[in-house]
Design a protein around this motif. Structure first.
Motif, PDB file in Angstrom:
ATOM      1  N   UNK A 104     -18.036   3.384 -18.917  1.00  0.00           N
ATOM      2  CA  UNK A 104     -18.684   2.690 -20.027  1.00  0.00           C
ATOM      3  C   UNK A 104     -18.725   3.527 -21.298  1.00  0.00           C
ATOM      4  N   UNK A 105     -18.586   4.854 -21.149  1.00  0.00           N
ATOM      5  CA  UNK A 105     -18.564   5.726 -22.326  1.00  0.00           C
ATOM      6  C   UNK A 105     -17.156   5.924 -22.875  1.00  0.00           C
ATOM      7  N   UNK A 106     -16.127   5.597 -22.094  1.00  0.00           N
ATOM      8  CA  UNK A 106     -14.756   5.856 -22.499  1.00  0.00           C
ATOM      9  C   UNK A 106     -14.323   4.945 -23.640  1.00  0.00           C
ATOM     10  N   UNK A 107     -13.149   5.265 -24.195  1.00  0.00           N
ATOM     11  CA  UNK A 107     -12.661   4.562 -25.381  1.00  0.00           C
ATOM     12  C   UNK A 107     -12.546   3.065 -25.160  1.00  0.00           C
ATOM     13  N   UNK A 108     -12.087   2.657 -23.934  1.00  0.00           N
ATOM     14  CA  UNK A 108     -11.923   1.221 -23.713  1.00  0.00           C
ATOM     15  C   UNK A 108     -13.141   0.580 -23.057  1.00  0.00           C
TER      16      UNK A 108
ATOM     17  N   UNK B  53     -15.187  -8.264 -21.734  1.00  0.00           N
ATOM     18  CA  UNK B  53     -14.307  -9.387 -22.069  1.00  0.00           C
ATOM     19  C   UNK B  53     -13.003  -9.385 -21.285  1.00  0.00           C
ATOM     20  N   UNK B  54     -12.699  -8.292 -20.592  1.00  0.00           N
ATOM     21  CA  UNK B  54     -11.459  -8.239 -19.808  1.00  0.00           C
ATOM     22  C   UNK B  54     -11.634  -8.994 -18.495  1.00  0.00           C
ATOM     23  N   UNK B  55     -10.583  -9.651 -18.001  1.00  0.00           N
ATOM     24  CA  UNK B  55     -10.687 -10.386 -16.739  1.00  0.00           C
ATOM     25  C   UNK B  55     -10.530  -9.507 -15.494  1.00  0.00           C
ATOM     26  N   UNK B  56     -10.342  -8.208 -15.654  1.00  0.00           N
ATOM     27  CA  UNK B  56     -10.102  -7.313 -14.520  1.00  0.00           C
ATOM     28  C   UNK B  56     -11.278  -7.302 -13.547  1.00  0.00           C
ATOM     29  N   UNK B  57     -10.975  -7.402 -12.261  1.00  0.00           N
ATOM     30  CA  UNK B  57     -11.969  -7.177 -11.200  1.00  0.00           C
ATOM     31  C   UNK B  57     -11.982  -5.685 -10.874  1.00  0.00           C
TER      32      UNK B  57
ATOM     33  N   UNK C 106       3.741  -0.046 -17.030  1.00  0.00           N
ATOM     34  CA  UNK C 106       4.821  -1.028 -17.203  1.00  0.00           C
ATOM     35  C   UNK C 106       4.367  -2.226 -18.038  1.00  0.00           C
ATOM     36  N   UNK C 107       3.177  -2.125 -18.623  1.00  0.00           N
ATOM     37  CA  UNK C 107       2.579  -3.211 -19.413  1.00  0.00           C
ATOM     38  C   UNK C 107       2.235  -4.427 -18.565  1.00  0.00           C
ATOM     39  N   UNK C 108       2.185  -4.244 -17.251  1.00  0.00           N
ATOM     40  CA  UNK C 108       1.766  -5.330 -16.360  1.00  0.00           C
ATOM     41  C   UNK C 108       0.242  -5.397 -16.334  1.00  0.00           C
ATOM     42  N   UNK C 109      -0.288  -6.599 -16.271  1.00  0.00           N
ATOM     43  CA  UNK C 109      -1.736  -6.776 -16.269  1.00  0.00           C
ATOM     44  C   UNK C 109      -2.361  -6.152 -15.027  1.00  0.00           C
ATOM     45  N   UNK C 110      -3.481  -5.474 -15.228  1.00  0.00           N
ATOM     46  CA  UNK C 110      -4.295  -4.962 -14.122  1.00  0.00           C
ATOM     47  C   UNK C 110      -5.334  -6.031 -13.807  1.00  0.00           C
TER      48      UNK C 110
ATOM     49  N   UNK D 267      -3.990  -3.987 -24.202  1.00  0.00           N
ATOM     50  CA  UNK D 267      -3.012  -4.635 -25.088  1.00  0.00           C
ATOM     51  C   UNK D 267      -3.649  -5.605 -26.083  1.00  0.00           C
ATOM     52  N   UNK D 268      -4.961  -5.508 -26.210  1.00  0.00           N
ATOM     53  CA  UNK D 268      -5.673  -6.410 -27.107  1.00  0.00           C
ATOM     54  C   UNK D 268      -6.354  -7.557 -26.401  1.00  0.00           C
ATOM     55  N   UNK D 269      -5.922  -7.846 -25.155  1.00  0.00           N
ATOM     56  CA  UNK D 269      -6.512  -8.940 -24.383  1.00  0.00           C
ATOM     57  C   UNK D 269      -6.867  -8.543 -22.965  1.00  0.00           C
ATOM     58  N   UNK D 270      -6.191  -7.541 -22.472  1.00  0.00           N
ATOM     59  CA  UNK D 270      -6.341  -7.218 -21.040  1.00  0.00           C
ATOM     60  C   UNK D 270      -5.938  -5.770 -20.809  1.00  0.00           C
ATOM     61  N   UNK D 271      -6.397  -5.213 -19.676  1.00  0.00           N
ATOM     62  CA  UNK D 271      -5.973  -3.886 -19.262  1.00  0.00           C
ATOM     63  C   UNK D 271      -4.591  -3.978 -18.622  1.00  0.00           C
TER      64      UNK D 271
END
Length: 370
Positions: free
Chosen positions: A229-233, A239-243, A212-216, A204-208
């Motif tokens: 690492x090769x994929x689009x995102x 920079x994403x906070x996802x563990x 449902x647009x809920x943060x992962x 969403x520009x800041x996070x995965x």
């Protein structure tokens, strides 16, 4: 250490269905194979457990050396993603599980063939299916298998958010079965464990985010780091906070470059085979393995060659030590590591010395030393 030929239970398919084992047969052929099993002594299981613990110790020492001395070229990891991998190691992000594939004849020390440290499968059949078989076929025997209990106990130690997503590719029944099993162990440990496909993860520009647009906030992904690492995102990962489980540092161990690094650091170790990034240095026959190959693809060994999509990333050349053949089958011993400790064994067999996606899984048991 003996291989026994058996008559399969006449209702083995019904047992598989009852367990929810959806891939007991693959492409019309048995994957779960009750026509044979392996028997061990308690001392042999102790030897396997000790070798696995030692190899885990060596692997973590190698990971630390790689980060301290910037061995990204040896491991085949691009410089552009090295900071993400190295920082993951420095933070000591916890790992859930891995599977070491070993060559073992029951007399000489087990030898590491490779470490599936990122996305190992054959987990459900190792943890649950062969245990159910044991209770029917050899109820008075034991099995090197505390995988299920260890997984449940491990989840709290990962310090994950209560809501942790689980994801895999859409097109693999085996991957989905493995992820659903891990979700079950996580829920037994008290986590909320929603599922989504990797293809449905959004940014969403800041996070995965999920559908449902809920943060992962955290995600177990049965999806290789080198693909991620090769994929689009992939550019958003740092920079994403996802563990992520497995964490990025597992890329240090999951590639075949680890084999060459281990031999450089611990030459002559009884649980290792000579391995180098260059051919012709092992002193004999060699098997060439792509750094990030999977399921026995793109392997070149004396008398054997397999095709596949890997190899552009480079190869490791390991001393050729053919798997022992018993009853016309070659067995590789998959020793499971849960939260850094040995916890079980899964055995796959093939008609060739190269273990592939068509190999069969056979159960095991052990008794006391008599």
């Amino acid at each position: 250490m003996q291989r026994h030929r058996l008559e399969p239970r006449p209702d083995w398919r019904e047992h598989a269905r009852t367990l929810g084992f959806a891939f007991a047969e693959i492409a019309g052929e048995p994957y779960w194979d009750e026509t044979a099993c392996w028997e061990f002594t308690a001392d042999e299981i102790d030897a396997l457990e000790a070798a696995t613990a030692e190899l885990e110790r060596l692997a973590r020492l190698a990971a630390d050396d790689a980060v301290r001395h910037d061995r990204h070229e040896m491991l085949g990891i691009p410089q552009a993603v090295w900071p993400l991998v190295a920082e993951s190691w420095r933070r000591q992000e916890p790992s859930l599980y891995g599977r070491m594939d070993l060559r073992w004849d029951g007399t000489s020390p087990p030898k590491l063939l490779e470490y599936n440290a990122d996305t190992p499968t054959s987990l459900y059949e190792s943890a649950v299916v062969q245990w159910e078989w044991l209770t029917c076929a050899y109820p008075d025997a034991d099995q090197f298998n505390s995988i299920h209990e260890a997984l449940i106990a491990a989840w709290p130690s990962l310090r994950l958010p209560h809501r942790t997503h689980f994801a895999c590719n859409r097109d693999s029944e085996e991957d989905r079965g493995t992820v659903d099993y891990l979700r079950d162990t996580a829920m037994q440990a008290g986590l909320d464990a929603p599922f989504l496909f990797m293809e449905d993860i959004g940014w969403d520009g800041r996070r995965f985010v999920d559908l449902d647009r809920a943060e992962i906030r955290a995600c177990f992904k049965l999806y290789p780091w080198e693909f991620l690492l090769r994929d689009e995102f992939g550019n958003h990962l740092a920079k994403a906070p996802t563990r992520w489980i497995e964490p990025a540092w597992r890329l240090l161990l999951s590639g075949k470059g680890l084999l060459a690094l281990l031999w450089e650091l611990f030459p002559g170790h009884p649980n290792l085979l000579p391995a180098f990034r260059e051919p012709g240095r092992t002193g004999g026959g060699e098997i060439a393995k792509p750094l990030f190959g999977r399921e026995g693809a793109n392997i070149a060994a004396p008398g054997y060659r397999t095709e596949g999509p890997y190899g552009a990333e480079g190869y490791v050349y390991q001393q050729w030590s053919e798997l022992p053949m018993v009853d016309g089958r070659y067995a590789v011993f998959g020793s499971w590591v849960i939260a850094g400790e040995p916890h079980g064994l899964g055995i796959r067999e093939d008609a060739t010395p190269i273990t592939r996606d068509t190999s069969r899984f056979v159960p095991h048991f052990f008794r006391g030393n008599g």
